[in-house]
Design an enzyme around this catalytic site. Structure first.
Site, mmCIF file in Angstrom:
data_model
loop_
_atom_site.group_PDB
_atom_site.id
_atom_site.type_symbol
_atom_site.label_atom_id
_atom_site.label_comp_id
_atom_site.label_asym_id
_atom_site.label_seq_id
_atom_site.Cartn_x
_atom_site.Cartn_y
_atom_site.Cartn_z
ATOM 1 N N ALA A 109 0.860 -1.189 0.000
ATOM 2 C CA ALA A 109 0.000 0.000 0.000
ATOM 3 C C ALA A 109 0.897 1.239 0.000
ATOM 4 O O ALA A 109 2.110 1.140 0.231
ATOM 5 C CB ALA A 109 -0.895 0.010 1.237
ATOM 6 N N LYS A 110 0.332 2.359 -0.273
ATOM 7 C CA LYS A 110 1.059 3.627 -0.144
ATOM 8 C C LYS A 110 0.034 4.737 -0.050
ATOM 9 O O LYS A 110 -1.103 4.554 -0.497
ATOM 10 C CB LYS A 110 1.956 3.851 -1.371
ATOM 11 C CG LYS A 110 3.139 4.743 -1.115
ATOM 12 C CD LYS A 110 4.277 3.985 -0.471
ATOM 13 C CE LYS A 110 5.505 4.845 -0.301
ATOM 14 N NZ LYS A 110 6.677 4.006 0.010
ATOM 15 N N GLY A 111 0.453 5.874 0.483
ATOM 16 C CA GLY A 111 -0.479 6.975 0.566
ATOM 17 C C GLY A 111 0.241 8.293 0.660
ATOM 18 O O GLY A 111 1.479 8.348 0.617
#
Ligand code: NAD
Length: 424
Positions: A109-111
């Site tokens: 994931a990344k944000g």
């Protein structure tokens, strides 16, 4: 892969092309290929933040969850003006490959938030971070999706997210959820060695490469792009091995000194002045001169797409060790191969961060605290395990190391999907 992408070549197009090359080479099962070519969830939140002068500004934050078949979604949060859905998709996908290569039970994931954090006061950044964590709500969680620091975020950012997340829970639940973020300050449940982990992992990879190539690191020269967490730790940890830093670049400019730059002194300068520009022990150089630095090793540790058609021909090194995520685009890769420059690709080279994040997560779950020697020894074993798997795949498929790294990741994911099957 996803319908709303523009037709121009984007960072996510790079990911797609890297993925397709490896999937073709290993003849990845078409069904698994379809699954892995798509992100699972894409969360976009818009939220207001009160500024110090009483005004309210609206911000846009992202969290892309690529895949969680190996374990909870895992990946950093970035604060930068260039953050957008395409970049976050690419970074999330790389996280899935990274955990698979390192053989840790996490997905990808990344944000991040599209903003220039240098424009805000510390209290504005705190409110921005807390409001983002609030907006994400149950989209993150200690057994579901676990953020960590990335560009322009750090242990303090994680502490604010932790506190906000725990404040939204019942008091009885709070102490069970400290592993909702990693990269926390040690005093707030962080792991020893997490701050330097990514740089330490880069250095373990460089040391192994030097052993394989029978190359004497004590006489080596290197230069680093980005002097933040990853770049500065890599530089500081290469110094005791006898290697010499000859140039460095960040958002304030580039500096060089063929006789050597002391990484500790440069770190002190950056902490005081906000960047490498003006460092007294070196002269200012332009970007082209920086990229053409004569050295043995180049460590890109800033942003994406730095080694390209325009800059790869300038490189004058034996090894590129990718501290950053996605610093080399497709043309850059081709040119590095043509120039016979060795590459330790990002998904292997910078995996020290997520590996020690996994150790932090384990320590929190078990209410343990490991000493630094234990963390370092476990990190070295795990990242070099990945290194050997990638080396073996490169030789098995007679291919470049980036493609080999993808093959290692895709094989592991393929095995899990094959065993579990597809619901229903
Ligand atoms: P950071 O915010 O600590 O440092 C970023 C550095 O990049 C700064 O020195 C900044 O000045 C420099 N920079 C920004 N724009 C630049 C430009 N246009 N030209 C040259 N330099 C520029 O971030 P970080 O955590 O060190 O992350 C750096 C890279 O490493 C990113 O690609 C990140 O995704 C990757 N990474 C970080 C970690 C981690 O644990 N922090 C783990 C894996 C990968």
């Amino acid at each position: 892969m996803t319908a709303d992408r523009p037709q121009v070549r984007t960072i996510y197009d790079n990911v797609e092309a890297q993925f397709d090359k490896a999937a073709d080479l290993m003849r990845l099962d078409p069904s698994i290929r379809k699954i892995l070519a798509t992100t699972t969830n894409e969360i976009v939140v818009h939220f207001p933040v009160k500024m110090d002068d009483g005004r309210v500004e609206m911000f846009t934050g992202y969290r892309v969850q690529h895949n969680n078949v190996l374990g909870p979604f895992k990946g950093g949060l970035r604060y930068h003006p260039a953050v957008d859905i395409d970049e976050v998709r690419a970074l999330a996908t790389w996280m899935t490959w990274k955990s698979a290569i390192a053989d840790i039970p996490f997905g990808g994931a990344k944000g991040g938030i599209q903003c220039d954090p240098s424009k805000y006061s510390r209290s504005e950044l705190e409110r921005l971070t807390r409001r983002f964590a609030f907006a994400l709500g149950s989209n993150i969680g200690p057994e579901y999706d676990i953020p960590a620091p990335d560009v322009n975020t750090n242990a303090q950012t994680m502490a604010w997210i932790l506190d906000t997340y725990l404040s939204m829970m019942s008091p009885q639940e709070r102490n069970r959820c400290v592993h909702v973020v990693t990269g926390k300050p040690v005093e707030a449940g962080g792991s020893l060695g997490r701050d330097k982990a990514t740089g330490q992992g880069v250095v373990y990879c460089i040391e192994q490469w030097a052993k394989d190539r029978r190359f004497d690191l004590s006489k080596a020269t290197y230069f680093v792009q980005g002097f933040g967490n990853v770049g500065s730790w890599t530089a500081k940890l290469l110094k005791p091995l006898g290697a010499t830093l000859v140039a460095a670049e960040d958002h304030t400019g580039a500096i060089a000194n063929a006789a050597g730059i002391d990484p500790e002194a440069l770190s002190t300068h950056v902490a005081a002045r906000g960047g490498v520009a003006g460092f007294p022990g070196a002269k200012a150089v332009d970007h082209k001169t920086f990229m053409a630095t004569q050295a043995d090793i180049f460590v890109p540790a800033a942003l994406e797409s730095q080694i390209t058609k325009g800059t790869a021909p300038l490189l004058n090194v034996r090894l590129v060790a990718e501290g950053a995520n996605g610093p080399t685009d497709l043309d850059g890769d081709r040119i590095l191969t043509e120039k016979k420059i060795d590459l330790v690709p990002d998904v292997l080279c910078n995996s020290g961060g997520v590996i020690v994040s996994y150790f932090e997560w384990l320590q929190n779950k078990r209410s343990e605290s490991w000493d630094l020697e234990e963390v370092d020894a476990k990190l070295e074993r795990r990242i070099l395990g990945g290194y050997e798997r990638v080396k073996a795949a490169a030789s098995e498929f007679d291919t470049d190391w980036r493609t080999a790294a993808y093959v290692v990741a895709l094989r592991r994911l393929h095995t899990v999907y094959t065993r579990r099957g597809i619901f229903p």
